[in-house]
Scaffold this active site. Structure first.
Site, short mmCIF file in Angstrom:
data_model
loop_
_atom_site.label_atom_id
_atom_site.label_comp_id
_atom_site.label_asym_id
_atom_site.label_seq_id
_atom_site.Cartn_x
_atom_site.Cartn_y
_atom_site.Cartn_z
N LYS A 18 37.94 44.50 47.58
CA LYS A 18 38.93 43.93 48.59
C LYS A 18 40.00 45.00 48.80
CE LYS A 18 42.20 41.23 47.12
NZ LYS A 18 42.94 40.06 46.34
N LYS A 47 42.77 40.40 37.04
CA LYS A 47 44.07 40.81 36.69
C LYS A 47 44.33 41.02 35.21
CE LYS A 47 46.89 39.32 40.59
NZ LYS A 47 48.09 38.82 41.09
N LYS A 70 47.01 45.51 48.20
CA LYS A 70 48.37 46.01 48.27
C LYS A 70 48.65 46.77 47.02
CE LYS A 70 50.59 41.45 48.81
NZ LYS A 70 50.31 40.63 47.78
P1 TYM Z 1 48.48 37.39 47.99
O1 TYM Z 1 50.18 37.78 48.19
O2 TYM Z 1 47.59 38.18 47.16
O3 TYM Z 1 48.13 37.19 49.61
C1 TYM Z 1 48.56 36.84 50.57
C2 TYM Z 1 47.53 36.47 51.63
O4 TYM Z 1 46.69 37.48 52.00
C3 TYM Z 1 45.14 37.29 51.97
N1 TYM Z 1 44.61 38.47 51.62
C4 TYM Z 1 43.56 38.89 52.14
N2 TYM Z 1 42.96 38.15 53.00
C5 TYM Z 1 41.89 38.82 53.52
N3 TYM Z 1 41.37 40.36 53.13
C6 TYM Z 1 42.02 40.80 52.06
N4 TYM Z 1 41.85 42.10 51.72
C7 TYM Z 1 43.32 40.20 51.51
N5 TYM Z 1 44.21 40.24 50.54
C8 TYM Z 1 44.79 39.61 50.74
C9 TYM Z 1 45.31 36.03 50.62
O5 TYM Z 1 44.24 35.52 50.52
C10 TYM Z 1 46.50 35.23 50.82
O6 TYM Z 1 46.11 34.45 51.61
N6 TYM Z 1 48.64 33.34 45.29
C11 TYM Z 1 48.92 33.73 46.63
C12 TYM Z 1 50.07 33.34 47.23
C13 TYM Z 1 50.69 32.09 47.09
C14 TYM Z 1 49.80 30.82 47.89
C15 TYM Z 1 50.71 29.97 47.45
C16 TYM Z 1 49.07 31.04 48.81
C17 TYM Z 1 51.56 31.50 46.43
N7 TYM Z 1 51.76 30.36 46.68
C18 TYM Z 1 50.35 28.77 48.09
C19 TYM Z 1 48.75 29.59 49.34
C20 TYM Z 1 49.52 28.49 49.02
C21 TYM Z 1 48.40 35.36 46.73
O7 TYM Z 1 48.67 35.82 45.56
O8 TYM Z 1 48.19 35.83 47.80
#
Ligand code: TYM
Length: 333
Positions: A196, A114, A199
């Site tokens: 990957k 990032k 979004k």
């Molecule tokens: P975030 O918002 O980027 O993504 C949300 C969830 O989607 C999963 N993910 C994917 N899984 C498979 N293939 C992909 N291409 C893909 N892109 C995203 C992510 O692994 C995630 O599970 N920091 C976290 C959000 C968060 C969180 C938490 C998660 C905040 N607090 C506490 C677990 C526990 C995040 O940015 O996910």
């Protein structure tokens, strides 16, 4: 029966994608079982680690909550809430920040990625964001954390932070475990299958949005980058076709071997259409429910208010205990 706790979060930082759905949201819904209670949050505090427009952030936060309900989050089995509605997240994050080493945060690969992508805004929040995520998890004494592969390192850091705190101050936290799908833990971009699916990718053809119209889903899969050999194989050397097979298997319940046998010798066209059909069949009812929920403002507000109240009551207990253990309650006796 003592219920185990499940917790996860998603950032409202863009359109939610098929990667989010397969890696996380689908499991969030499946994990709602009688022997567990789930906390699911829209992690809007995390989103401001990159620049956001205030109005768009608020709108996307509420849309993400509606989409989570449409994906099957059941307010009777789960507390669904907005992270910023529960102040304990930032309160615990400060204490945990003081128990986390710079060296640990320097190793986080997402920070490295990032900070390259947002070179004009490498802020302290971006660096300490995994500590806020640890607070999200540890506040609720969560045992299981359903996430995609890209969040594994952050959950491991949360474990290390919990173990260290427990050692220094006594057992305040349950040590959490990540739950990552075997197939689909990392869904790849459709335009560059070595990256990957994300979004925040500026090219909308690289991802399927959960809300994409069926005709758009079909078009994007048909254009998905594969290779020129036309061989159906589940093989890391062929990331494009392997990604399509993983998605197909997730949505049909078939194994990679079964899927390879089904499409063997037929080129990529048939597989692409079959993947699109399977994805559309599961996403279409979710999309309809999402559209319906967007007009149900009173219902959405009541779910989020109840979810935040429930979350707050658990989170407060943890924070009060932590403050006492660390010597921050300072009560005059
Ligand atoms: P975030 O918002 O980027 O993504 C949300 C969830 O989607 C999963 N993910 C994917 N899984 C498979 N293939 C992909 N291409 C893909 N892109 C995203 C992510 O692994 C995630 O599970 N920091 C976290 C959000 C968060 C969180 C938490 C998660 C905040 N607090 C506490 C677990 C526990 C995040 O940015 O996910």
């Amino acid at each position: 029966m003592e219920k185990k706790t499940v917790l996860s979060g998603i950032q409202p930082s863009g359109i939610l994608t098929l990667g989010n759905y397969v890696g996380a949201l689908r499991n969030w819904s499946l994990l709602q079982q009688d022997d567990r209670f789930c906390y699911y949050c829209v992690a809007n505090l995390h989103a401001i680690t990159v620049k956001q427009d205030a109005e768009a952030l608020n709108r996307r936060t509420l849309e993400a909550a509606a989409l989570l309900l449409a994906c099957g989050i059941d307010p009777k089995r789960s507390a669904l809430f907005i992270q910023s509605h529960v102040k304990e997240h930032t309160e615990l994050a400060w204490v945990l920040n003081c128990g986390t080493y710079i060296g640990e945060l320097n190793r986080m690969t997402q920070f490295k990625d990032k900070s390259q992508r947002h070179a004009d805004n490498i802020n302290a929040g971006l660096f300490t964001y995994p500590v806020l995520m640890a607070a999200d998890i540890l506040l609720y004494q969560a045992s299981y954390i359903p996430v995609g592969k890209d969040q594994k390192q952050h959950v491991e850091l949360a474990r290390d932070i919990a173990i260290r705190f427990n050692k220094n101050y006594g057992d305040a936290f349950i040590v959490p475990e990540p739950i990552i799908p075997k197939l689909g833990g990392k869904i790849m971009s459709l335009t560059d299958p070595t990256k990957k699916m994300s979004k925040s990718d500026p090219n909308p053809n690289s991802y399927i949005a959960i809300t994409d119209e069926p005709s758009v889903i079909l078009k994007k899969f048909k254009r998905a980058v594969t290779d020129s050999e036309g061989i159906i194989a589940y093989d890391p050397e062929r990331p494009g076709v392997t990604n399509l097979l993983s998605i197909y298997c997730t949505f049909t319940g078939k194994t990679p071997e079964e899927a390879v046998a089904e499409f063997a010798g037929q080129g990529y066209g048939k597989l692409k259409t079959a993947v699109a059909d399977a994805v559309i069949a599961e996403l279409e009812p979710i999309q309809n429910e999402y559209k319906r929920l967007l007009d149900e403002k009173t219902y959405l507000k009541s779910v989020l208010d109840d979810g935040a109240a429930q979350a707050r009551s658990t989170a407060r207990k943890t924070v009060d205990d932590v403050l006492r253990r660390v010597g921050l309650d300072a009560t005059v006796m």
